[in-house]
Design an enzyme around this catalytic site. Structure first.
Site, PDB file in Angstrom:
ATOM      1  N   ASN A 166      58.093 -16.843  71.037  1.00 25.43           N
ATOM      2  CA  ASN A 166      57.203 -18.154  70.627  1.00 25.43           C
ATOM      3  C   ASN A 166      55.944 -18.138  71.033  1.00 25.43           C
ATOM      4  O   ASN A 166      54.793 -18.554  70.140  1.00 25.43           O
ATOM      5  CB  ASN A 166      58.147 -19.280  71.189  1.00 25.43           C
ATOM      6  N   GLU A 262      62.926 -17.935  83.517  1.00 24.98           N
ATOM      7  CA  GLU A 262      62.712 -19.027  82.668  1.00 24.98           C
ATOM      8  C   GLU A 262      63.595 -19.214  81.440  1.00 24.98           C
ATOM      9  O   GLU A 262      62.973 -18.361  80.497  1.00 24.98           O
ATOM     10  CB  GLU A 262      61.049 -19.078  82.407  1.00 24.98           C
ATOM     11  N   CYS A 298      60.342 -24.306  74.783  1.00 22.29           N
ATOM     12  CA  CYS A 298      61.307 -24.361  75.496  1.00 22.29           C
ATOM     13  C   CYS A 298      61.691 -25.855  76.253  1.00 22.29           C
ATOM     14  O   CYS A 298      62.559 -26.256  76.494  1.00 22.29           O
ATOM     15  CB  CYS A 298      61.289 -23.407  76.662  1.00 22.29           C
ATOM     16  N   GLU A 473      56.896 -21.195  87.753  1.00 18.43           N
ATOM     17  CA  GLU A 473      55.743 -20.530  87.434  1.00 18.43           C
ATOM     18  C   GLU A 473      54.476 -21.398  87.285  1.00 18.43           C
ATOM     19  O   GLU A 473      54.940 -22.559  87.395  1.00 18.43           O
ATOM     20  CB  GLU A 473      55.940 -19.898  86.079  1.00 18.43           C
TER      21      GLU A 473
HETATM   22  P1  NAD Z   1      65.778 -14.065  73.848  1.00 18.51           P
HETATM   23  O1  NAD Z   1      66.717 -14.394  74.860  1.00 18.51           O
HETATM   24  O2  NAD Z   1      66.547 -13.722  72.518  1.00 18.51           O
HETATM   25  O3  NAD Z   1      64.653 -12.833  73.914  1.00 18.51           O
HETATM   26  C1  NAD Z   1      63.911 -12.677  75.057  1.00 18.51           C
HETATM   27  C2  NAD Z   1      63.333 -11.159  75.275  1.00 18.51           C
HETATM   28  O4  NAD Z   1      64.778 -10.391  75.960  1.00 18.51           O
HETATM   29  C3  NAD Z   1      63.236 -10.551  74.251  1.00 18.51           C
HETATM   30  O5  NAD Z   1      61.832  -9.659  74.503  1.00 18.51           O
HETATM   31  C4  NAD Z   1      64.236  -9.519  73.684  1.00 18.51           C
HETATM   32  O6  NAD Z   1      63.825  -8.476  73.182  1.00 18.51           O
HETATM   33  C5  NAD Z   1      64.671  -9.341  75.345  1.00 18.51           C
HETATM   34  N1  NAD Z   1      66.329  -8.836  75.553  1.00 18.51           N
HETATM   35  C6  NAD Z   1      67.186  -9.130  74.465  1.00 18.51           C
HETATM   36  N2  NAD Z   1      68.147  -8.694  75.090  1.00 18.51           N
HETATM   37  C7  NAD Z   1      67.927  -7.922  76.204  1.00 18.51           C
HETATM   38  C8  NAD Z   1      68.791  -7.504  77.260  1.00 18.51           C
HETATM   39  N3  NAD Z   1      70.093  -7.278  77.010  1.00 18.51           N
HETATM   40  N4  NAD Z   1      68.120  -6.878  78.342  1.00 18.51           N
HETATM   41  C9  NAD Z   1      66.836  -7.160  78.637  1.00 18.51           C
HETATM   42  N5  NAD Z   1      66.134  -7.860  77.589  1.00 18.51           N
HETATM   43  C10 NAD Z   1      66.535  -8.336  76.371  1.00 18.51           C
HETATM   44  O7  NAD Z   1      64.666 -15.057  73.486  1.00 18.51           O
HETATM   45  P2  NAD Z   1      63.927 -15.409  72.309  1.00 18.51           P
HETATM   46  O8  NAD Z   1      64.846 -15.921  71.218  1.00 18.51           O
HETATM   47  O9  NAD Z   1      62.959 -14.450  72.113  1.00 18.51           O
HETATM   48  O10 NAD Z   1      63.265 -16.766  72.784  1.00 18.51           O
HETATM   49  C11 NAD Z   1      63.751 -18.013  72.582  1.00 18.51           C
HETATM   50  C12 NAD Z   1      64.321 -18.432  74.076  1.00 18.51           C
HETATM   51  O11 NAD Z   1      63.428 -18.288  75.040  1.00 18.51           O
HETATM   52  C13 NAD Z   1      64.767 -19.956  73.826  1.00 18.51           C
HETATM   53  O12 NAD Z   1      65.950 -20.085  74.580  1.00 18.51           O
HETATM   54  C14 NAD Z   1      63.694 -20.713  74.625  1.00 18.51           C
HETATM   55  O13 NAD Z   1      63.845 -21.884  75.297  1.00 18.51           O
HETATM   56  C15 NAD Z   1      63.321 -19.705  75.806  1.00 18.51           C
HETATM   57  N6  NAD Z   1      62.020 -19.699  76.555  1.00 18.51           N
HETATM   58  C16 NAD Z   1      61.889 -20.235  77.586  1.00 18.51           C
HETATM   59  C17 NAD Z   1      60.815 -20.687  78.127  1.00 18.51           C
HETATM   60  C18 NAD Z   1      60.520 -21.209  79.694  1.00 18.51           C
HETATM   61  O14 NAD Z   1      59.382 -21.044  80.133  1.00 18.51           O
HETATM   62  N7  NAD Z   1      61.568 -21.687  80.229  1.00 18.51           N
HETATM   63  C19 NAD Z   1      59.544 -20.312  77.405  1.00 18.51           C
HETATM   64  C20 NAD Z   1      59.597 -19.966  76.323  1.00 18.51           C
HETATM   65  C21 NAD Z   1      60.951 -19.581  75.687  1.00 18.51           C
END
Ligand code: NAD
Length: 504
Positions: A166, A262, A298, A473
């Site tokens: 995002n 996070e 998020c 963070e």
């Molecule tokens: P996602 O969990 O699908 O992917 C996040 C990252 O993990 C990507 O780079 C992806 O390629 C990688 N990934 C996927 N499978 C993996 C595995 N098995 N092992 C290691 N890495 C792997 O998340 P997304 O769809 O990219 O992002 C949206 C989510 O992120 C939402 O739930 C949002 O709330 C959360 N988010 C949280 C914060 C925070 O600070 N709390 C900030 C931004 C987004």
């Protein structure tokens, strides 16, 4: 002279597409053939470019190069690292427009948001550079004959940073800053859906940081999992969904790694009957993050609980604000929001909107995305008559969808607000700040805003309760979390070791 917007945005897209986007290991660009993944512009649905993906051998090579570079980097005087991080901030700032445009074309972020993201990244680098001198150990009480005791704080070595789609450039830089300044080298794994700006960031980093200290490895779950399981990556920081966070924590268990996470949120916004309705309605739209991401945040407070006494008037005001939002090409400054980041995500948001309708909620704005329209657009959607058990009140939509729920008594309100597995943020709007403080104590969330929302002042800890994450963070604790504390015990005479208690 009037700007021809259509011509201008086409030209900007052509410029971005005319470059090549590769990755670098130890400061050298990888030249060999790799399999590729198309980077798709969510506004035009066209492929911008094909991005070469890291192989498992590349992961090993990058970790080895990062380890090697990290040894010298970790031994530098902290002022040298702080200086280098400030230079990184400068170079990010100089290229803020370019990095922002990449996130606009690749991730659909409105251009104003995307450029601000790059400036925020530079700001965070400077903030952590300024804190670097605070990474000190502790000294313990001493008396004659006893040993001298103190602790040192030492870097882990290689830190794996896995980030979501995002805010691509912002997360790649902001989240790396505390790890870098404490003497670690960092490998960033961007989302496979939004890789371009992080790859460009790595090129810029190589102008100011020693080669191998900051690496970006393009790829999907396989590259992420390889970093998670790699024995020479002892510290992991993951940002993403709860489901992937669970994979990461399981994968890190074999080597017993230090993991911070996070994760997602399904955050409540509580509106009391004593508020200024137009002001808070606008704030509620804003803190859905409609104007910036759109709703792909998020911390987005997407569950809006409104007291029954003002419910209808409040809803009217929300709809009035939402009706003013311009949805279109995010490169066009006149547009408020663009598409969501990629097709699969549009489909997920679409599916949740349909579930809301099927479960009996009333869409008063937006609704099911128009598939005939080019681009992965979702119009700002407002649901009324949402019940706490519905999927749109329980699951993170991560899109421009507000669920409005009606409340009448405070104890049921609190129970419903806390009745989700997440606990990232919450917001309370009330003229009675004392009462709001009491409610804040009861909310299961890492951040509670009272009469404000969405602000994330630098230095305040950001992180979730419950399944929204582990660790904080953006503050001193974040910085310390990239160090290991080593206890050093110095005997002052031969007898002092005999008098010591055994360690365990
Ligand atoms: P996602 O969990 O699908 O992917 C996040 C990252 O993990 C990507 O780079 C992806 O390629 C990688 N990934 C996927 N499978 C993996 C595995 N098995 N092992 C290691 N890495 C792997 O998340 P997304 O769809 O990219 O992002 C949206 C989510 O992120 C939402 O739930 C949002 O709330 C959360 N988010 C949280 C914060 C925070 O600070 N709390 C900030 C931004 C987004």
């Amino acid at each position: 002279m009037a700007v021809d917007v259509a011509h201008d945005v086409t030209f900007q897209r052509q410029q971005i597409a005319s470059r090549t986007y590769g990755f670098r290991i130890g400061g050298s660009r990888i030249q060999q053939e790799r399999s590729t993944l198309p980077a798709v512009d969510p506004t035009t649905e066209r492929t911008i470019t094909d991005v070469p993906l890291a192989t498992m051998d590349d992961v090993d090579d990058a970790v080895a190069a990062a380890n090697e570079a990290g040894r010298a980097w970790g031994r530098l005087h902290w002022t040298e690292r702080a200086r280098a991080l400030r230079a990184f901030a400068d170079v990010i700032e100089e290229h803020a427009e370019e990095l922002g445009r990449l996130d606009t074309v690749d991730a659909g972020l409105p251009i104003s948001t995307a450029v601000k993201d790059a400036h925020d990244a530079a700001k965070a680098c400077r903030y952590f550079a300024g804190l670097a001198g605070e990474v000190v150990g502790r000294a313990f009480p001493w008396s004659p004959g006893a040993p001298f005791m103190h602790t040192n704080r030492e870097p882990y070595g290689v830190v794996g940073k896995i980030v979501p789609f995002n805010h691509p450039v912002k997360f790649a830089a902001v989240k790396s800053a505390p790890a870098l300044v404490t003497g670690n080298s960092v490998i960033v794994k961007p989302s496979e859906f939004t890789m371009l700006s992080a790859l460009r960031l790595a090129e810029l980093a190589d102008e100011v940081l020693p080669p191998g200290v900051f690496t970006v490895l393009p790829g999907g779950a396989d590259v992420g999992a390889a970093l998670v399981e790699h024995p020479d990556v002892p510290r992991l920081a993951f940002t993403g969904s709860v489901a992937t966070g669970q994979h990461v924590m399981r994968g890190a268990a074999t080597e017993i790694k230090h993991v911070t996470a996070e994760l997602g949120g399904k955050n409540p916004l509580l509106v009391f009957p004593d508020v200024d309705i137009p002001q808070v309605a606008r704030a509620a739209v804003n803190s859905l993050d409609l104007f910036r991401s759109p709703g792909q945040a998020c911390w987005s407070t997407s569950r809006v609980f409104v007291h029954e006494a003002i419910h209808d008037r409040f809803l009217d005001e929300v709809l009035r604000v939402v009706a003013t939002i311009q949805v279109g090409d995010p490169l066009d400054q006149a547009m408020d929001i663009g598409p969501v980041a990629y097709e699969g995500h549009r489909d997920r948001v679409d599916e949740l909107i349909r579930s809301g309708i099927e479960e009996g909620a009333r869409p008063l704005a937006g609704g099911i995305p128009d598939r005939e329209r080019t681009g992965f657009f979702v119009d700002p959607t407002v649901f009324a008559d949402v019940e706490p058990g519905m999927r749109i009140a329980q699951e993170e939509v991560f899109g421009p969808v507000m669920s409005v729920l009606r409340w009448s008594d405070e104890s049921s309100l609190l129970a419903a607000a806390n009745d989700v597995p997440y606990g990232l943020t919450a917001a309370i709007w009330s003229a009675d700040v004392g009462r709001a403080q009491v409610i804040a104590r009861e909310l299961q969330a890492g951040i509670v805003w009272i009469n404000t929302a969405s602000a994330r002042p630098v230095g305040m800890p950001f992180g979730g309760y419950k399944r929204s994450g582990v660790g904080k963070e953006g503050n001193l604790e974040d910085l310390f979390s990239y160090t290991q504390e080593k206890a050093v015990i110095v005997g002052t005479d031969a007898r002092s070791s005999e008098d010591l208690d055994p360690v365990c």
